[in-house]
Scaffold this motif. Structure first.
Motif, short mmCIF file in Angstrom:
data_model
loop_
_atom_site.label_atom_id
_atom_site.label_comp_id
_atom_site.label_asym_id
_atom_site.label_seq_id
_atom_site.Cartn_x
_atom_site.Cartn_y
_atom_site.Cartn_z
N HIS A 68 0.89 -1.31 0.58
CA HIS A 68 -0.44 -0.05 -0.29
C HIS A 68 0.70 1.08 0.34
O HIS A 68 0.67 1.53 -0.47
CB HIS A 68 -0.94 -0.09 1.08
N ILE A 102 0.62 -6.00 -5.64
CA ILE A 102 -0.35 -5.84 -4.97
C ILE A 102 -0.80 -7.02 -4.01
O ILE A 102 -0.67 -8.30 -5.09
CB ILE A 102 -1.45 -5.44 -5.19
N HIS A 104 -3.62 -9.37 -3.71
CA HIS A 104 -4.63 -9.81 -4.39
C HIS A 104 -3.85 -10.27 -5.07
O HIS A 104 -4.19 -11.71 -5.78
CB HIS A 104 -5.70 -9.52 -4.40
N ASP A 123 -8.03 -7.57 3.89
CA ASP A 123 -8.34 -6.17 2.99
C ASP A 123 -9.63 -6.48 2.17
O ASP A 123 -9.82 -7.52 2.03
CB ASP A 123 -7.53 -5.73 1.71
N HIS A 125 -10.49 -5.72 -0.13
CA HIS A 125 -10.42 -6.58 -2.01
C HIS A 125 -10.66 -8.22 -1.97
O HIS A 125 -9.94 -8.51 -2.98
CB HIS A 125 -10.00 -5.64 -2.88
N THR A 304 -4.06 -0.38 -9.75
CA THR A 304 -4.61 -1.35 -9.14
C THR A 304 -5.06 -2.46 -9.08
O THR A 304 -4.95 -3.33 -10.28
CB THR A 304 -6.19 -0.57 -9.09
N CYS A 305 -5.54 -3.12 -7.94
CA CYS A 305 -5.83 -4.62 -7.81
C CYS A 305 -7.32 -5.09 -9.08
O CYS A 305 -7.49 -6.23 -9.27
CB CYS A 305 -6.52 -5.45 -6.64
N ALA A 369 -5.87 4.69 -2.74
CA ALA A 369 -6.44 5.10 -2.03
C ALA A 369 -6.11 5.88 -1.12
O ALA A 369 -6.05 6.69 -0.32
CB ALA A 369 -6.33 4.17 -0.91
N ASN A 387 -11.33 1.09 -8.45
CA ASN A 387 -12.36 0.53 -8.34
C ASN A 387 -13.21 1.31 -6.64
O ASN A 387 -14.50 1.05 -7.12
CB ASN A 387 -12.19 -0.87 -7.54
N ARG A 393 -11.17 10.00 -2.63
CA ARG A 393 -10.24 8.56 -2.10
C ARG A 393 -8.58 8.57 -3.45
O ARG A 393 -7.81 7.59 -2.87
CB ARG A 393 -11.35 7.62 -3.87
S1 SF4 Z 1 -8.13 -1.31 -4.04
FE1 SF4 Z 1 -6.40 0.01 -4.03
S2 SF4 Z 1 -5.05 0.27 -2.30
FE2 SF4 Z 1 -7.11 -1.43 -2.22
S3 SF4 Z 1 -5.27 -3.26 -2.00
FE3 SF4 Z 1 -5.93 -3.23 -4.31
S4 SF4 Z 1 -5.34 -1.51 -4.94
FE4 SF4 Z 1 -5.21 -1.66 -3.45
#
Ligand code: SF4
Ligand SMILES: CC(C)[C@H](C(=O)O)[C@@H](O)C(=O)O
Length: 440
Positions: A68, A102, A104, A123, A125, A304-305, A369, A387, A393
């Protein structure tokens, strides 16, 4: 007795008894994950529960990531990173470091999760793992800390909200557009504490990295988990990614029974869908791209994830090949993992992005984030493959974030305003890169 949903089947296996939606159960956890923000708090609970001398329920299945705030953007982040490293060293947990990516993405790429597993992550996600047929869900740091000691956690078995999509997706429409549409239709809280299950011929034909987009964003409508029934494609994908053989659960354990009970069923025809954009400041504000086309954009964020995988960034590179970003715009690209980063380097696509004017940063969460690596200022407008677009944000409370697919972001980058990706001739279709490489 009616049949069972996939969520009921997955949790029955982990509870060791026949369970149904609404039941409270104690389930065996297969994989537990925490990262640089949630890990340190989870460790405190773990120490309290174990009196400072206990062992992890399964060191090899406890995965800790630094993603993060990676690389550290301040002293506090740096100290949290050290706390992760020290805990992992002391207890034998599997640890990833700065630049690995990341959580995930790393857990899936590195083969820590298998279809049928129960995965808890500190987390939100963690719903992502359902894209390979695991039951993934986000938990708080204290639940995670307790489970690290016991290997068990209580759950209320969720009802299931089913999305059925049939037909071929039109050019310019991707899994991201599907999930934004679903969230727009049921609303931000429309799937609260339920499993979002995605089925139908369209979903079956999606490459695995696209299925992960659907499950990743289940939480954006309140989902406890997101699920796509695992199939041979998942097994081949995981084998290609990890080099290890993967055993799928029996066919009847990988999908809902025909007579299972669903909280509701939402049906779609793929051909009728247009590219979607979620307007500020909620993912549920999804509209056809035409409604917001022409909106000026300051920053484009690819990562991002949700959409920071190789295929996503490769698509953006193919649109930017030989082009430059529209003047007055900036693009931040953050690969979801170190492996994605290295693939982009090896193929030359990294150079394409940089030549077009993009800034490519270390693998991780990036500005998703609002922590670092591209934070927005007052009045800034960002179009992101992310997302979430809640107020503030990605930075200032006075900034705004629109959410879209990598294709929409890439084509918009050429014009400096939100643009219908179908205006671009020859958008590539997605395939599983790792699979394509192995099966070529
Ligand atoms: S939503 Fe964004 S901050 Fe949260 S785990 Fe996925 S990439 Fe990282
Ligand atoms: C920091 C973490 C707890 C948070 C989450 O759980 O979602 C983050 O990943 C996010 O996307 O906002």
């Amino acid at each position: 007795m009616t049949g069972k949903t996939l969520a009921e089947k997955l949790l029955s296996a982990k509870a060791g008894e026949d369970v149904r939606a609404g039941d409270y159960i104690e389930a065996q956890v297969d994989v537990a994950m925490a990262h640089d923000i949630t890990g340190p708090l989870a460790f405190q609970t773990f120490e309290e529960v174990t009196g400072g001398e206990g062992d992890l329920f399964a060191p090899g299945r406890t995965i800790l990531t630094i993603d993060h705030h990676a690389p550290a953007d301040g002293v506090q982040a740096a100290n949290n990173h050290n706390a992760i490293r020290e805990f992992a060293a002391e207890h034998g947990a599997h640890q990833y470091d700065v630049g690995d990516g990341i959580c995930h993405q790393v857990l899936i790429e590195e083969g820590h999760v298998a279809p049928g597993d129960l995965v808890i992550g500190a987390d939100s996600h963690s719903t992502t793992y359902g894209g390979i047929g695991a039951f993934g869900t986000g938990v708080g740091s204290s639940d995670l800390g307790t489970a690290l000691a016991t290997g068990e956690l209580w759950f209320r078995v969720p009802e299931t909200l089913r999305f059925v999509v049939e037909g071929d997706l039109p050019e310019g429409v991707y899994a991201k557009d599907l999930i934004l549409r679903f969230i727009g239709d049921v609303g931000f809280a429309g799937c609260t504490y339920m499993a979002a299950e995605y089925v139908g011929s369209t979903v079956e034909s999606l490459p695995v990295h696209q299925r992960l987009v659907l499950t990743n964003m289940a939480i954006e409508m309140g989902g406890k988990t997101g699920l796509v029934p695992a199939d041979d494609r998942v097994a081949r994908f995981l084998e290609a990614e990890t080099g290890q053989a993967v055993e799928l659960p029996a066919p009847e354990d990988r999908r809902s029974d025909d007579d299972a009970e669903f909280a509701s069923v939402h049906e779609y025809r793929a051909e009728e869908l247009a590219p979607q954009v979620s307007k500020p400041s909620n993912p549920e504000n999804a509209v056809d791209v035409g409604e917001v086309a022409g909106t000026d954009v300051d920053q484009l964020f690819v990562g991002t994830c949700t959409n920071g995988r190789y295929e996503d960034i490769s698509l953006v590179a193919s649109v930017l090949e030989g082009e430059t970003l529209a003047s007055g715009t900036r693009m931040v690209v953050v690969p979801a993992s170190g492996s994605v980063y290295r693939k982009l380097l090896a193929t030359g696509e990294m150079a394409t992005l940089v030549d077009a004017g993009a800034v490519v940063q270390a693998a991780g969460c990036g500005p998703c984030a609002g922590y670092h690596q591209g934070v927005l200022g007052d009045g800034d407008v960002c179009l992101a493959t992310a997302n979430r677009n809640f107020p503030g944000r990605e930075g200032s409370m006075e900034s705004s974030v629109y959410l879209a697919s990598p294709a929409t972001v890439a084509v918009s980058a050429l014009y400096g305003e939100i643009t219908d990706p179908r205006e671009y001739d020859g958008l590539p279709r997605f395939d599983d890169h790792a699979l394509a490489e192995v099966e070529a």
